[in-house]
Design an enzyme around this catalytic site. Sequence first.
Site, PDB file in Angstrom:
ATOM      1  N   GLU A   1       0.875  -1.163   0.000  1.00 20.05           N
ATOM      2  CA  GLU A   1       0.000   0.000   0.000  1.00 20.05           C
ATOM      3  C   GLU A   1       0.916   1.218   0.000  1.00 20.05           C
ATOM      4  O   GLU A   1       1.796   1.317   0.858  1.00 20.05           O
ATOM      5  CB  GLU A   1      -0.878  -0.022   1.259  1.00 20.05           C
ATOM      6  CG  GLU A   1      -1.959   1.016   1.186  1.00 20.05           C
ATOM      7  CD  GLU A   1      -2.800   1.115   2.449  1.00 20.05           C
ATOM      8  OE1 GLU A   1      -2.768   0.179   3.275  1.00 20.05           O
ATOM      9  OE2 GLU A   1      -3.467   2.147   2.608  1.00 20.05           O
TER      10      GLU A   1
ATOM     11  N   ARG B   1       4.785 -12.847   9.741  1.00 19.73           N
ATOM     12  CA  ARG B   1       5.509 -11.631   9.396  1.00 19.73           C
ATOM     13  C   ARG B   1       6.832 -11.576  10.158  1.00 19.73           C
ATOM     14  O   ARG B   1       6.996 -12.239  11.184  1.00 19.73           O
ATOM     15  CB  ARG B   1       4.670 -10.391   9.657  1.00 19.73           C
ATOM     16  CG  ARG B   1       4.314 -10.147  11.101  1.00 19.73           C
ATOM     17  CD  ARG B   1       3.179  -9.151  11.252  1.00 19.73           C
ATOM     18  NE  ARG B   1       3.557  -7.808  10.869  1.00 19.73           N
ATOM     19  CZ  ARG B   1       2.988  -7.124   9.862  1.00 19.73           C
ATOM     20  NH1 ARG B   1       2.047  -7.663   9.144  1.00 19.73           N
ATOM     21  NH2 ARG B   1       3.364  -5.903   9.581  1.00 19.73           N
TER      22      ARG B   1
ATOM     23  N   LYS C   1       4.316   0.572   9.565  1.00 19.14           N
ATOM     24  CA  LYS C   1       4.421   1.872   8.903  1.00 19.14           C
ATOM     25  C   LYS C   1       3.836   2.986   9.754  1.00 19.14           C
ATOM     26  O   LYS C   1       4.354   4.090   9.784  1.00 19.14           O
ATOM     27  CB  LYS C   1       3.729   1.815   7.536  1.00 19.14           C
ATOM     28  CG  LYS C   1       4.609   1.179   6.478  1.00 19.14           C
ATOM     29  CD  LYS C   1       3.959   1.221   5.125  1.00 19.14           C
ATOM     30  CE  LYS C   1       2.974   0.103   4.968  1.00 19.14           C
ATOM     31  NZ  LYS C   1       2.452  -0.041   3.618  1.00 19.14           N
TER      32      LYS C   1
END
Length: 560
Positions: free
Chosen positions: A35, A260, A270
């Site tokens: 994204e 992850r 982020k």
Amino acid sequence: MTESSKPVDFIREIIREDLKARKYDSRVHTRFPPEPNGYLHIGHAKSICLNFGIAEEFKGFCNLRFDDTNPTKEEIEYVKSIKEDVKWLGFDWQDREFYASDYFEQMYRYAVELIKMGKAYVCDLSPDEIREYRGTLIESGKDSPYRNRPVEENLDLFERMRNGEFPNGSHTLRAKIDMASGNINMRDPVIYRILHAEHHRTGNKWCIYPMYDYAHCISDSIEGVTHSICTLEFEDHRPLYDWFLNELKLYHPQQIEFARLNLSNTVLSKRKLIQLVQEGHVSGWDDPRMPAISGLRRRGYTPEAIRNFCDRIGVAKRDSMVDMSLLEYCIREDMNKTAQRVMAVIRPLKVVIVNYPEDTFEELDAINNPENTSMGTRKVPFSRELYIERDDFREDPPKQFFRLAPDREVRLRYAYFVKCIDVVKDSSGEIIELRCTYDPETKGGDAPDGRKVKATLHWVSALHSINAEVRLYNHLFTKINPGEESGDFKTDINPKSLEILRNCKIEPGLASSKAGDRFQFERIGYFCVDHDSSEGKLIFNRTVTLRDTWAKIEKSQKEK
Ligand code: ATP
Ligand code: MG
């Protein structure tokens, strides 16, 4: 794992089975779907290496797809940096650069189809009410009063949503699934929301935007992706991924989840990284302390080291924490073989060799990298006035201190044995200079009479050395898992994560070095020239220290 062996993991296992069964016509097609709402970090590198790596290994393809469905947080700057970082890591998406926003029209048409099938409805509940009606993990949800709106009315309202007749938050389009589902994601999830916001690609064409779960599976399907690899938090979303594609009878990729990357002493979100940048805790995304790819690059990390790190951590189904020292081990291993060794004195102390002639100097041979003889040798100037490291001298040496001290002899690397005969202090008592003698017979570093010294020091010639700034970095956070105890990751920011030394003395050969050049400063660490360096003002970032803490951790893990 040896360098040459191919990674083995459960995802590659699944793909091998699929190939055997000729599923997807024996194609392998993955995608990396960032994204564009921030810069990529080392966690993304894991996903990039996995997706592009699998495509390469199985002779398939990997798309770069921007998941640009949230115009309020996304920017062109991020798109640019993401492309730069993926390329820098060594991967190539060729002509397969895609954007979810390219499919907005098609997604809209599919939504209309869902409405016509009675599988979606326009809901007038506010975001707060939707949350309230959704229920909890132990309590089932309540049907929206708008759930049974007739198809015609839904079609009309959805079109008017698109045409901009309603304000933000007044209506949503929701999938009609099951408000009593044990999986909250299946409780009539929102598919479209109204957002009067300009999009970096579609401008003001749209004021309704699809939600991630809806956009993602359709994008994967349109692109003919075979294996849609994502992180574990999407496991509970998989039934929804499958539901959309099944209801719409579309080509159906398989979603596979993996754990992850979590890395010690830093944060990989982020949202948190943006806070560090915006609140000035770091100088930017490319601050060398940031786990962002651009920060690691500026710090001196190579793509090879990062890819090697990703191979070593592997892919698993359960979350774990990887110690930062493994990442450091990977760059150390790389630079050990590739970086030229040089002498740099970062906390200088002047040394005068009293029996060395004035007004002259000589050039001594130094080895560029003992691990890699093809890197050759170079000349370093030696003269009457030198600098050594302040830490390498003690006026009153403790027992285990073997370096320079009054009346003691040590070796200057590639040069001579020197002996300290006098200590010069200023009025405050601080040592400002050492007076030494050298033994001309020991040129090159060995005494013909066989006498030994216990230490070899690095040094530079005072007259010839150049000045530089050296930036020493430490962990950005003092805790392994920042914020775990306090609840606020920022309370664990390390106040000593950066130390700047402005009066460092470097051997003259480095005068012409350029941003990105990497060196080992002998006995000090690995360094990289910062891009803020200019003619006459060199700045070096410490990439990593010489000490290997990973070996210790690995050993204790094996013993467990
Ligand atoms: P963040 O939590 O940092 O905001 P994100 O998941 O929202 O990350 P995306 O841009 O959506 O960021 O991520 C693109 C891809 O990278 C996704 O497939 C995501 O699963 C993967 N990814 C993100 N963070 C990690 C991580 N720490 N380890 C492995 N893969 C990750
Ligand atoms: Mg995401």
